[in-house]
Enzyme design. Structure first.
Site, PDB file in Angstrom:
ATOM      1  N   GLY A  50      33.091  47.089  42.306  1.00  0.00           N
ATOM      2  CA  GLY A  50      33.324  47.475  43.703  1.00  0.00           C
ATOM      3  C   GLY A  50      33.449  46.270  44.611  1.00  0.00           C
ATOM      4  O   GLY A  50      33.693  45.154  44.146  1.00  0.00           O
ATOM      5  N   HIS A  56      41.195  42.630  42.783  1.00  0.00           N
ATOM      6  CA  HIS A  56      41.089  43.941  42.139  1.00  0.00           C
ATOM      7  C   HIS A  56      42.375  44.745  42.366  1.00  0.00           C
ATOM      8  O   HIS A  56      42.872  45.415  41.461  1.00  0.00           O
ATOM      9  CB  HIS A  56      39.919  44.739  42.722  1.00  0.00           C
ATOM     10  CG  HIS A  56      38.573  44.088  42.580  1.00  0.00           C
ATOM     11  ND1 HIS A  56      37.856  43.606  43.648  1.00  0.00           N
ATOM     12  CD2 HIS A  56      37.807  43.837  41.483  1.00  0.00           C
ATOM     13  CE1 HIS A  56      36.708  43.114  43.226  1.00  0.00           C
ATOM     14  NE2 HIS A  56      36.646  43.231  41.918  1.00  0.00           N
ATOM     15  N   GLY A 173      40.726  40.534  34.697  1.00  0.00           N
ATOM     16  CA  GLY A 173      41.213  39.340  35.382  1.00  0.00           C
ATOM     17  C   GLY A 173      40.877  38.054  34.637  1.00  0.00           C
ATOM     18  O   GLY A 173      39.796  37.925  34.051  1.00  0.00           O
ATOM     19  N   ASP A 176      37.612  35.826  35.321  1.00  0.00           N
ATOM     20  CA  ASP A 176      36.440  35.807  34.442  1.00  0.00           C
ATOM     21  C   ASP A 176      36.933  35.522  33.025  1.00  0.00           C
ATOM     22  O   ASP A 176      36.930  36.405  32.154  1.00  0.00           O
ATOM     23  CB  ASP A 176      35.715  37.146  34.530  1.00  0.00           C
ATOM     24  CG  ASP A 176      35.206  37.420  35.936  1.00  0.00           C
ATOM     25  OD1 ASP A 176      34.122  36.939  36.271  1.00  0.00           O
ATOM     26  OD2 ASP A 176      35.930  38.068  36.718  1.00  0.00           O
ATOM     27  N   VAL A 202      43.952  35.806  41.251  1.00  0.00           N
ATOM     28  CA  VAL A 202      44.509  35.918  42.594  1.00  0.00           C
ATOM     29  C   VAL A 202      43.679  35.033  43.524  1.00  0.00           C
ATOM     30  O   VAL A 202      42.444  35.101  43.516  1.00  0.00           O
ATOM     31  CB  VAL A 202      44.485  37.385  43.086  1.00  0.00           C
ATOM     32  CG1 VAL A 202      45.074  37.493  44.484  1.00  0.00           C
ATOM     33  CG2 VAL A 202      45.230  38.280  42.098  1.00  0.00           C
ATOM     34  N   LEU A 210      39.693  34.619  44.777  1.00  0.00           N
ATOM     35  CA  LEU A 210      39.064  35.760  45.442  1.00  0.00           C
ATOM     36  C   LEU A 210      37.899  36.271  44.601  1.00  0.00           C
ATOM     37  O   LEU A 210      37.977  36.302  43.376  1.00  0.00           O
ATOM     38  CB  LEU A 210      40.080  36.885  45.655  1.00  0.00           C
ATOM     39  CG  LEU A 210      41.263  36.559  46.556  1.00  0.00           C
ATOM     40  CD1 LEU A 210      42.107  37.803  46.806  1.00  0.00           C
ATOM     41  CD2 LEU A 210      40.821  35.945  47.878  1.00  0.00           C
ATOM     42  N   SER A 212      34.214  39.026  45.097  1.00  0.00           N
ATOM     43  CA  SER A 212      33.366  39.854  45.973  1.00  0.00           C
ATOM     44  C   SER A 212      32.236  38.998  46.555  1.00  0.00           C
ATOM     45  O   SER A 212      31.723  39.288  47.630  1.00  0.00           O
ATOM     46  CB  SER A 212      32.776  41.022  45.191  1.00  0.00           C
ATOM     47  OG  SER A 212      33.803  41.780  44.585  1.00  0.00           O
TER      48      SER A 212
END
Ligand code: AMP
Length: 305
Positions: A50, A56, A173, A176, A202, A210, A212
């Protein structure tokens, strides 16, 4: 604007929503011509914790382009957080995430509670991430990859029977990179009938990958954090121009560690496929970095050749 994406909070709700989504996709395929209807369906799956951002969204868009049905999971997995890490304060923004998911075309959101994923407490049988799981991220965060693989393993086992004969494509992605390598290994070693689709990192316009966790950063810290992507880009430049040497890696470490408010955890150059020291001249070479910016731990990586 409120969205109308079904949100399944339990595994049995997910099963019901998947039946509806698969039926809809089959009807849609039948309508859109015989050719398409003859092909079997495919389902795209994107697993997240999230606090969704453009990284994402890129995974979800890719899944949308390539599949008939798109499933997004939102689950802050306690198993992959160590003691003293940010499990409790990890941003939980389901309303905003649902809006974003609606915008990029998700069909079903799976947002289970911890109790639904781990009834009666933590699982006793888990996935072991092996030697690679103890290096780099795994060294600083013991148990992190066992926790991450355990939940991804469960997601695959939950979803695959629900999609039946359809192909299950799962998008992860390259942000990671070590996690992606371990998931690919798990799919192979555990015979998961899932196709892993890697998606490039990204970045913000200024190069910051980017994440979270970027929302933990103050404006000043965010500026300092740029040293990570800039240093990786410098290493790539040096590699491409033939100016690369082990001393450059050491210098890169010092550049990061010498930046105000930044504490280097590791910076290593590895073979992209094996995560070991690059020996084969033809190997793709990956520079991996992790550092604390203030109290926030950030990771980044870049292929440098
Ligand atoms: P997370 O919510 O951090 O667990 O990430 C969910 C998925 O999104 C993982 O496969 C991540 O690698 C991927 N992801 C996160 N940030 C980025 C990014 N900046 N670029 C590409 N993929 C990302």
């Amino acid at each position: 604007m409120t969205s109308h994406i079904p949100i399944a909070h339990t595994i049995s709700d997910l099963a019901s929503e998947m039946i509806l989504a698969m039926k809809k996709a089959t009807a849609h395929a039948a309508k859109s011509g015989e050719e398409k209807a003859k092909k079997s369906l495919s389902v795209g799956f994107v697993a997240t914790m999230g606090a969704l951002h453009e990284g994402h969204a890129t995974l979800i868009r890719r899944a949308r382009e390539q599949n008939d049905v798109v499933v997004l999971s939102i689950f802050v997995n306690p198993l992959q957080f160590g003691p003293g890490e940010d499990f409790d304060r990890y941003p939980r923004t389901l309303q905003a995430d649902t809006e974003l998911a609606a915008h990029v075309g998700v069909d079903v959101i799976f947002a289970p509670e911890v109790e639904d994923m781990y009834p009666g407490g933590n699982p006793k049988i888990t996935v072991s991430s092996g030697k690679l799981g103890t290096l780099f991220e795994g060294k600083t965060r013991p148990g992190h990859f066992d926790g991450a693989l355990t939940v991804v393993n469960k997601f695959f086992n939950i979803l695959k029977p629900m999609v039946g004969q359809a192909t299950l494509n799962a998008y992860f992605g390259q942000k990671d990179a070590q996690q992606l390598a371990l998931i690919q290994r798990m799919v192979k070693d555990c015979n998961h009938d899932v196709v892993i689709k890697p998606v490039p990192i990204v970045r913000a316009d200024d190069g910051l990958a980017l994440s979270s966790r970027n929302q933990y950063l103050s404006a000043e810290e965010r500026e300092s954090a740029l040293v990570l992507s800039r240093t990786l880009a410098t290493l790539r430049e040096q590699y491409i121009t033939g100016a690369f040497s082990p001393e450059q890696v050491e210098q890169a470490r010092q550049t990061i560690d010498g930046t105000d408010g930044v504490r280097l955890d590791y910076l290593e150059v590895v073979d992209t496929d094996t995560f070991e020291e690059p020996v084969d001249e033809k190997a793709r070479v990956l520079a991996l970095v992790a550092a604390y910016v203030g109290n926030t731990r950030l990771i980044d990586n870049m292929e440098i050749n």
